[in-house]
Design an enzyme around this catalytic site. Structure first.
Site, PDB file in Angstrom:
ATOM      1  N   GLY A 264       0.786  -1.227   0.000  1.00  7.82           N
ATOM      2  CA  GLY A 264       0.000   0.000   0.000  1.00  7.82           C
ATOM      3  C   GLY A 264       0.821   1.283   0.000  1.00  7.82           C
ATOM      4  O   GLY A 264       0.368   2.306   0.526  1.00  7.82           O
ATOM      5  N   SER A 265       2.015   1.253  -0.627  1.00  9.45           N
ATOM      6  CA  SER A 265       2.781   2.509  -0.634  1.00  9.45           C
ATOM      7  C   SER A 265       2.135   3.549  -1.551  1.00  9.45           C
ATOM      8  O   SER A 265       2.228   4.754  -1.294  1.00  9.45           O
ATOM      9  CB  SER A 265       4.254   2.275  -0.994  1.00  9.45           C
ATOM     10  OG  SER A 265       4.392   1.846  -2.321  1.00  9.45           O
ATOM     11  N   ASN A 266       1.455   3.111  -2.611  1.00  5.25           N
ATOM     12  CA  ASN A 266       0.710   4.075  -3.435  1.00  5.25           C
ATOM     13  C   ASN A 266      -0.436   4.688  -2.631  1.00  5.25           C
ATOM     14  O   ASN A 266      -0.691   5.890  -2.711  1.00  5.25           O
ATOM     15  CB  ASN A 266       0.149   3.397  -4.695  1.00  5.25           C
ATOM     16  CG  ASN A 266       1.146   3.379  -5.837  1.00  5.25           C
ATOM     17  OD1 ASN A 266       1.355   4.388  -6.492  1.00  5.25           O
ATOM     18  ND2 ASN A 266       1.792   2.238  -6.045  1.00  5.25           N
TER      19      ASN A 266
ATOM     20  N   HIS B 206      -0.028   0.747 -13.389  1.00  2.00           N
ATOM     21  CA  HIS B 206       0.679  -0.464 -13.826  1.00  2.00           C
ATOM     22  C   HIS B 206       2.173  -0.153 -13.917  1.00  2.00           C
ATOM     23  O   HIS B 206       2.559   0.861 -14.513  1.00  2.00           O
ATOM     24  CB  HIS B 206       0.143  -0.930 -15.184  1.00  2.00           C
ATOM     25  CG  HIS B 206       0.801  -2.188 -15.634  1.00  2.00           C
ATOM     26  ND1 HIS B 206       0.495  -3.410 -15.085  1.00  2.00           N
ATOM     27  CD2 HIS B 206       1.787  -2.409 -16.540  1.00  2.00           C
ATOM     28  CE1 HIS B 206       1.254  -4.327 -15.647  1.00  2.00           C
ATOM     29  NE2 HIS B 206       2.045  -3.764 -16.533  1.00  2.00           N
TER      30      HIS B 206
ATOM     31  N   GLU C 226       5.605   6.305  -9.878  1.00  2.00           N
ATOM     32  CA  GLU C 226       4.209   5.875  -9.746  1.00  2.00           C
ATOM     33  C   GLU C 226       3.429   6.855  -8.877  1.00  2.00           C
ATOM     34  O   GLU C 226       2.325   7.285  -9.229  1.00  2.00           O
ATOM     35  CB  GLU C 226       4.114   4.481  -9.097  1.00  2.00           C
ATOM     36  CG  GLU C 226       4.593   3.335  -9.954  1.00  2.00           C
ATOM     37  CD  GLU C 226       4.236   1.981  -9.352  1.00  2.00           C
ATOM     38  OE1 GLU C 226       3.204   1.871  -8.649  1.00  2.00           O
ATOM     39  OE2 GLU C 226       4.990   1.021  -9.571  1.00  2.00           O
TER      40      GLU C 226
HETATM   41  C1  GRF Z   1       2.941  -1.135  -7.644  1.00  2.00           C
HETATM   42  O1  GRF Z   1       4.171  -1.362  -8.299  1.00  2.00           O
HETATM   43  C2  GRF Z   1       1.821  -1.013  -8.631  1.00  2.00           C
HETATM   44  O2  GRF Z   1       2.198  -0.420  -9.827  1.00  2.00           O
HETATM   45  C3  GRF Z   1       1.478  -2.459  -8.877  1.00  2.00           C
HETATM   46  O3  GRF Z   1       1.580  -3.072  -7.621  1.00  2.00           O
HETATM   47  C4  GRF Z   1       2.522  -2.358  -6.834  1.00  2.00           C
HETATM   48  C5  GRF Z   1       1.828  -1.972  -5.558  1.00  2.00           C
HETATM   49  O4  GRF Z   1       2.701  -1.398  -4.645  1.00  2.00           O
HETATM   50  N1  GRF Z   1       0.181  -2.579  -9.504  1.00  2.00           N
HETATM   51  P1  GRF Z   1       2.141  -0.747  -3.306  1.00  2.00           P
HETATM   52  O5  GRF Z   1       1.257  -1.808  -2.649  1.00  2.00           O
HETATM   53  O6  GRF Z   1       1.366   0.464  -3.666  1.00  2.00           O
HETATM   54  O7  GRF Z   1       3.356  -0.461  -2.484  1.00  2.00           O
END
Ligand code: GRF
Length: 272
Positions: A18-20, A158, A223
Site C-alpha cells: 500500500g505505498s501508493n 501499472h 508511480e
Molecule cells: C505497484 O508497483 C503497482 O504499480 C502495482 O503493484 C505495486 C503496488 O505497490 N500494480 P504498493 O502496494 O502500492 O506499495
C-alpha cells in the site's frame, strides 16, 4: 488545508504494502491532491496497506474472495440472480480459460465477490475507484457499475510502459527483457487486463548494474507522482474522453502545463 475547490472521493483497492495508498493519503493531507481517500478495501486480511489505512483513520475492509467459492469447487452455480452471465462472458476479456463451464464458474465467483465490494464501496460514494496493487482481475460487471455518463471511473497503476508487459510482473519483465527505459502507466480499467485507455505514462532509465530492487525504487517514486497528477487532472476536468472508431479509447490531457509536467517526471527519474 487544501488548494483545491473540490476534492474527489477516492476508494482505493489494495492487496499488499500500500505505498501508493500512503502516497495518496500523504499528498491529500499536504493539500497536494485534489482528492481524499474515503475507503480502502483489501482482498487480503494481512495486507500492510490496511495498517496504513487504520493509522490514517480511513475506513477499511477486507473482501474475502475465498468465501465466494473456490476454483476447484464444481458445485459453484453458474448463475447470478439478476445478471446475464452469458452476456458478461461475451464482453469480458480477462478470462481466457477455454472450458466454458470453468470460465462461467470463475466469473460467477468474481461477480459474487464484486457484489460485496460494490455494496461496501457505494456506502462511501466514491467518485473514482483506484486500484493500487490490487492483485485481482475485475469483471465488466464491476467496471460498468462505475461507468457513469459514458466515463470510466476505475483507475489502475501499472508498473510498465503499456501495452508492453501487462500482467503481474511489470518490473521483472521490463528488467528481464533488457529494456534501457522502464515506465509506469496510469490507465482507466476496461474489460481487458491492463488494456484500458491510458491517462499518463512516465519513464525512468535503467542503468548498467541496476537490480530489480533499484528499478522498483526508482519506478515507485514515479508511480506516486504520476498517479497523483492523474487524479488532479480528473478533479480539474482536464481528461477528455475521445472516441476512436466509435469506442472511447483515448484519454487526452487538456492541461496546458502537460509538457512541462512530463518533462519534470523524466528529470526526476534521471536524477534519482
Ligand atoms: C505497484 O508497483 C503497482 O504499480 C502495482 O503493484 C505495486 C503496488 O505497490 N500494480 P504498493 O502496494 O502500492 O506499495
Amino acid at each position: 488545508m487544501s488548494g483545491f475547490d473540490r476534492k474527489l472521493r477516492l476508494a482505493v483497492l489494495i492487496s499488499g504494502g500500500g505505498s501508493n495508498l500512503q502516497s495518496m493519503i500523504d499528498r491529500s493531507a499536504a493539500g497536494e491532491l485534489a482528492a481524499e481517500v474515503v475507503v480502502v478495501i483489501s482482498d487480503r486480511p494481512d495486507a500492510y496497506g490496511l495498517v496504513r489505512a487504520e493509522k490514517a483513520l480511513v475506513p477499511h475492509f477486507v473482501v474475502d474472495y475465498g468465501s465466494h467459492g473456490r476454483a476447484d469447487q464444481h458445485t459453484v452455480k453458474t448463475e447470478v440472480p439478476g445478471l446475464d452471465l452469458e452476456e458478461l462472458d461475451r464482453t469480458q476479456k480477462i478470462l481466457r480459460e477455454p472450458d466454458r463451464e470453468k470460465r462461467l464458474r470463475r466469473l460467477t465467483r468474481l461477480v459474487s465477490a464484486e457484489r460485496e465490494l460494490i455494496s461496501t464501496l457505494d456506502r462511501f460514494q466514491p467518485d473514482f475507484v483506484c486500484l493500487a496493487g490490487y492483485m485481482r482481475l475485475v469483471t465488466p460487471f464491476f467496471i460498468h457499475h462505475y461507468k457513469t455518463d459514458g466515463r470510466w471511473r476505475v483507475l489502475n497503476i501499472h508498473p510498465a510502459l503499456l501495452p508492453a508487459f501487462p500482467g503481474m510482473h511489470g518490473y521483472e519483465d521490463t528488467l528481464a527483457y533488457g529494456c534501457r527505459w522502464g515506465g509506469v502507466t496510469v490507465h482507466f480499467v476496461d474489460e481487458g487486463e491492463d488494456s484500458g485507455p491510458i491517462i499518463a505514462q512516465a519513464v525512468y532509465p535503467i542503468w548498467p548494474g541496476d537490480t530489480l530492487d533499484s528499478i522498483r525504487k526508482r519506478g515507485l517514486q514515479l508511480e506516486y507522482a504520476v498517479y497523483a497528477q492523474c487524479i488532479n487532472w480528473l478533479a480539474q476536468e482536464c481528461v477528455r474522453h475521445d472516441s476512436l472508431q466509435g469506442l472511447t479509447r483515448i484519454a487526452t490531457i487538456t492541461d496546458p502545463a502537460y509538457p512541462s509536467i512530463v518533462r519534470g517526471w523524466v528529470e526526476m527519474a534521471i536524477a534519482r
